[in-house]
Enzyme design. Sequence first.
Site: not given
Ligand SMILES: Cc1ncc(C[n+]2csc(CCOP(=O)(O)OP(=O)(O)O)c2C)c(N)n1
Lengths: 321, 333
Positions: B70, B139
């Site tokens: 972000e 959230h």
């Molecule tokens: C600061 C922030 N940015 C975006 C999100 C939205 N979000 C939640 S999970 C996710 C993807 C995370 O991917 P990864 O780190 O690869 O974990 P996975 O879900 O694959 O286990 C996103 C973009 C969030 N919760 N917090």
Amino acid sequence: MQLNREELLKAYQGMCMIREFDDAVHYEFAADAMPGFVHLYVGEEASAMGICMNLNQKDTIASTHRGHGHCIAKGCDVTDMMKELYGKKDGICGGKGGSMHIADLSKGMLGANGIVGGGPPIVLGAALTYKTKKTNNVSVGFFGDGASNQGSISESMNMASVLKLPAIFVCEDNGYAESTAREYAVGGKILDRGKAFGLDSHEVDGDNFFEVYETAKHVIENARNGKGPALLHIKTSKVYGHFEGDAISYRTKEENERIKNDEDPLKIFKMKVTEAGLLELDQLEKIENEAKAKIKNAIDESKKAEFPTSKDLLTDVYIKY
Amino acid sequence: MSLKTYREAINEALLQEMQKDKNVVVIGEDVAGGAGTNGEQDAWGGVLGVTKGLLKHFGRERIIDTPITETAIMGMASGAALTGLRPVAELMFVDFMGVCFDQILNQTAKFRYMFGGKAVTPLTIRTMYGGGLRAASQHSQCLYPMFTHVPGIKVVLPSNPYDAKGLLIQSIRDNDPVIFMEHKNLYDTSGDVPDESYTIPFGEANFTREGKDITFIAMGQTVEICNKVADTLKKEGKTSTVLDLRTLSPLDEDSILEAAEETGKVVIVDESYPRCNIATDISALICQNSFDSLKAGIKMVTPPHTPVPFSPPLEDLYLPSEEKVINTAREIL
Ligand SMILES: Cc1ncc(C[n+]2csc(CCOP(=O)(O)OP(=O)(O)O)c2C)c(N)n1
Ligand SMILES: [Mg+2]
């Protein structure tokens, strides 16, 4: 293999419990029985168990939005967790947190996290406590391939390296962050990022419990002995989508099949231990059935449990307005 | 004119502005989705599908999926705005401002003034806010008072599909940084929206009901709550004024005072945390300027000063509701 029979049984019990828990949540959510957002860990079980079996109760972990597996592996009670997912009063956080905020400090579980990249900086603090108090404990921060792109992860690895903290960074790389592929979003190599900050960095096959366990054992022992932090880059895959309700249209059918059939850490574990004559098939099946029964019971109890009431709204804060 | 959802109205505003001005680009996490995969491109179009379909019109050069980062998203969008693009950056949930606030607070919001008026920063930040989805403490927040506190940034809270389209087009065309805040519960609400492009000026609140017994001041999702309460009270013979602020910065002070003076009885309904929020700010404004017209103490309906709870019954108790608003109104009617 250094694990004795009892430890092997424990590893399989843990992985089955995680599998049954999240499979059950998958069905409950689809049946509209569960509120909120849930992110499932099915397919990644060997990572949580392989790491956490090297930890004691005083060691700590910080988890992610995909946290059920980490919680179970660190010893959180599955019935209390399930009640939390249903928002019940005697859930593990009184129903106030839900799936993304499960925590149990008495078990060394410092919290799942709704903020991607939120956990590893907290792990630095736990590691500082252990270093300052000379307790020989370690703290482990889980994060995903997507999270690896957050500044907070780089900052934490650098700080751990500078202060030589007993902190272990575990990147669970399941190839996707939401619908975006790691190939697109990660510049360079995750492993090289750890190396660049001077961390002892290893790539690990996350489908293979034994590889996770052995590598984790090595870096955790070193961290306990004051040799500083490490990064484990665990290559894994998840069966379900990003969150429940995700149509997973960004993955092909072939890929989904491959993940289910060829990359299942439970299947692989079972094959290895039976082929080596370490455990017997009926013993393993008994464990599977026990996990199923335990989770079924957790769901039944959760559904019967009471919701919190207006009296609970203004507790756990310092105000009354 | 046709019936469109809040989600469709926002999508259409983006589509039309991007067609009109090639400097408009969309930047964010999974705003198209599917990047680098062997599966569907445009797989998500944003977590709740608001930007879905834009990819096929504008391609990945203008619908830019980013890593999860972000700070870099907000910084990149600010820098691009400063140098010739007109970016629409998405901060998926407003809660994630915690990760990137420096780029908003200390960088983009200050450029114009701090650089002696030389900088132009036509940046729009789209973000989701608010409770009701059982999304728990990280959230579900509103947080708009944290943006209204900062000079240099405009804060927009559309309450319905018509306003969403007109205010978003205005945001994109505006030469200052704007945070455009979409309440998650409103995406599926629908209303009449012109097919052609139009703007709604900033700083002009909207009277959605006019009456003489009581005044409700609302913003975003609380507007519809107040409209319904006004309709219920009408059946009981009491008429209400409802003022939809539409933009919190700039704030339409004249309409607020006019609405307050009309009835002398004011209820402000604000979903954000109760200390130093929009309700307290407006209450101070009315007391400073229209004290003599007041016939009762100003009332506020807000959540309690706690994080947003997960458990459905707790979250329902937490959020402002029609029931709470009408009970509060009855205290002074
Ligand atoms: C600061 C922030 N940015 C975006 C999100 C939205 N979000 C939640 S999970 C996710 C993807 C995370 O991917 P990864 O780190 O690869 O974990 P996975 O879900 O694959 O286990 C996103 C973009 C969030 N919760 N917090
Ligand atoms: Mg991932």
